[in-house]
Design a protein around this motif. Structure first.
Motif, PDB file in Angstrom:
ATOM      1  N   ASN A   1       1.075  -1.041   0.031  1.00 49.38           N
ATOM      2  CA  ASN A   1       0.245   0.036  -0.588  1.00 49.38           C
ATOM      3  C   ASN A   1       1.041   0.890   0.158  1.00 49.38           C
ATOM      4  OD1 ASN A   1      -2.206   1.705   0.110  1.00 49.38           O
ATOM      5  ND2 ASN A   1      -3.336   1.693   2.680  1.00 49.38           N
ATOM      6  N   VAL A   2       1.516   1.524  -1.438  1.00 55.52           N
ATOM      7  CA  VAL A   2       1.856   2.673  -1.313  1.00 55.52           C
ATOM      8  C   VAL A   2       1.419   3.762  -1.108  1.00 55.52           C
ATOM      9  CG1 VAL A   2       4.026   4.189  -2.751  1.00 55.52           C
ATOM     10  CG2 VAL A   2       4.048   1.624  -2.234  1.00 55.52           C
ATOM     11  N   GLY A   3       0.546   3.736  -1.769  1.00 50.08           N
ATOM     12  CA  GLY A   3      -1.176   5.012  -1.476  1.00 50.08           C
ATOM     13  C   GLY A   3       0.131   6.560  -1.984  1.00 50.08           C
ATOM     14  N   ASP A   4      -0.849   7.175  -1.299  1.00 50.30           N
ATOM     15  CA  ASP A   4      -0.444   8.558  -1.905  1.00 50.30           C
ATOM     16  C   ASP A   4       0.961   9.868  -0.968  1.00 50.30           C
ATOM     17  OD1 ASP A   4      -1.352   8.942  -4.277  1.00 50.30           O
ATOM     18  OD2 ASP A   4      -3.477   9.245  -3.276  1.00 50.30           O
ATOM     19  N   GLY A   5       0.735   8.571   0.144  1.00 53.56           N
ATOM     20  CA  GLY A   5       1.921   8.909   1.702  1.00 53.56           C
ATOM     21  C   GLY A   5       3.220   9.871   0.483  1.00 53.56           C
ATOM     22  N   PRO A   6       3.981   9.807  -0.020  1.00 56.22           N
ATOM     23  CA  PRO A   6       5.140  10.430  -0.695  1.00 56.22           C
ATOM     24  C   PRO A   6       4.344  11.982  -1.769  1.00 56.22           C
ATOM     25  CG  PRO A   6       5.547   7.863  -1.203  1.00 56.22           C
ATOM     26  CD  PRO A   6       3.829   8.239  -1.019  1.00 56.22           C
ATOM     27  N   ALA A   7       3.733  11.491  -2.338  1.00 58.19           N
ATOM     28  CA  ALA A   7       3.126  13.258  -2.734  1.00 58.19           C
ATOM     29  C   ALA A   7       2.553  13.463  -1.970  1.00 58.19           C
ATOM     30  CB  ALA A   7       1.901  12.916  -3.742  1.00 58.19           C
ATOM     31  N   ALA A   8       1.557  13.810  -0.260  1.00 48.51           N
ATOM     32  CA  ALA A   8       1.349  15.050   0.608  1.00 48.51           C
ATOM     33  C   ALA A   8       2.578  15.614   1.358  1.00 48.51           C
ATOM     34  CB  ALA A   8       0.670  14.459   1.925  1.00 48.51           C
ATOM     35  N   PHE A   9       4.276  14.483   1.192  1.00 51.00           N
ATOM     36  CA  PHE A   9       4.837  15.497   2.371  1.00 51.00           C
ATOM     37  C   PHE A   9       5.527  15.906   0.441  1.00 51.00           C
ATOM     38  CE2 PHE A   9       4.720  12.266   5.274  1.00 51.00           C
ATOM     39  CZ  PHE A   9       4.727  12.609   6.120  1.00 51.00           C
ATOM     40  N   LEU A  10       5.557  16.149  -0.510  1.00 50.30           N
ATOM     41  CA  LEU A  10       6.009  16.227  -1.396  1.00 50.30           C
ATOM     42  C   LEU A  10       5.984  17.578  -2.294  1.00 50.30           C
ATOM     43  CD1 LEU A  10       8.674  15.614  -3.596  1.00 50.30           C
ATOM     44  CD2 LEU A  10       7.020  14.484  -5.045  1.00 50.30           C
TER      45      LEU A  10
ATOM     46  N   ILE B   1      11.430   4.103  -1.571  1.00 47.78           N
ATOM     47  CA  ILE B   1      11.339   4.055  -0.897  1.00 47.78           C
ATOM     48  C   ILE B   1      10.606   3.576   0.617  1.00 47.78           C
ATOM     49  CG2 ILE B   1      12.241   5.607   1.771  1.00 47.78           C
ATOM     50  CD1 ILE B   1      14.127   7.060  -0.034  1.00 47.78           C
ATOM     51  N   LEU B   2       9.296   4.081  -0.160  1.00 44.43           N
ATOM     52  CA  LEU B   2       8.257   3.995   1.243  1.00 44.43           C
ATOM     53  C   LEU B   2       7.763   2.028   0.510  1.00 44.43           C
ATOM     54  CD1 LEU B   2       5.646   4.339   3.216  1.00 44.43           C
ATOM     55  CD2 LEU B   2       4.365   4.946   0.944  1.00 44.43           C
ATOM     56  N   LEU B   3       7.964   2.055  -0.699  1.00 46.78           N
ATOM     57  CA  LEU B   3       7.777  -0.025  -0.981  1.00 46.78           C
ATOM     58  C   LEU B   3       8.734  -0.878  -0.339  1.00 46.78           C
ATOM     59  CD1 LEU B   3       6.705  -1.922  -2.777  1.00 46.78           C
ATOM     60  CD2 LEU B   3       8.316  -0.852  -4.222  1.00 46.78           C
ATOM     61  N   ALA B   4      10.152  -0.028  -0.024  1.00 47.69           N
ATOM     62  CA  ALA B   4      10.904  -1.152   0.521  1.00 47.69           C
ATOM     63  C   ALA B   4      11.352  -1.334   1.640  1.00 47.69           C
ATOM     64  CB  ALA B   4      12.660  -0.276  -0.306  1.00 47.69           C
TER      65      ALA B   4
END
Length: 121
Positions: free
Chosen positions: A47-56, A104-107
């Motif tokens: 569940n990679v989702g949109d987590g990185p997008a919010a911080f980015l 990174i989130l996936l790993a």
């Protein structure tokens, strides 16, 4: 298929599978593959989702606006220079940042065996 330990950060930067480090993790610029071509890891199951997008969004917004203000107040260039400079830079940094953030989130999800919560019956 178990292989030796793969460094999550190295796998993420290279855009590789978090289990084997050989298969590609991306099918497009920011779209993850469904399965690893080398070890058959089910990447869709994470569940990679949109987590990185919010911080980015917050990080890049701060950087781009800061640079635009520095350029404007420091040198006073014509408006068209801003129009030519910032949109492509924002798009490129967003794509690069999303690739790195998602991988990174996936790993890390793979390394820590993260999964949806399950209730005991």
């Amino acid at each position: 298929m178990e292989t030796g330990p793969v460094d999550p950060v190295r796998a993420a930067i290279a855009g590789r599978c978090p289990r084997c480090g050989k298969g590609k993790a991306f099918a497009g610029p920011i779209k993850l593959v469904a399965r690893c071509s080398a070890c058959d890891l089910d990447i869709d199951g994470f569940n990679v989702g949109d987590g990185p997008a919010a911080f980015l969004i917050f990080g890049l917004g701060f950087i781009i606006v800061g640079l635009a203000m520095w350029l404007e107040f420091g040198f006073g260039p014509p408006w068209w220079l801003h129009a030519l400079l910032w949109p492509p830079l924002t798009i490129l940094l967003t794509i690069f940042g999303l690739r790195i953030g998602k991988s990174i989130l996936l790993a890390l999800e793979y390394k820590h065996e993260a999964a949806e919560g399950r209730l005991k019956s």
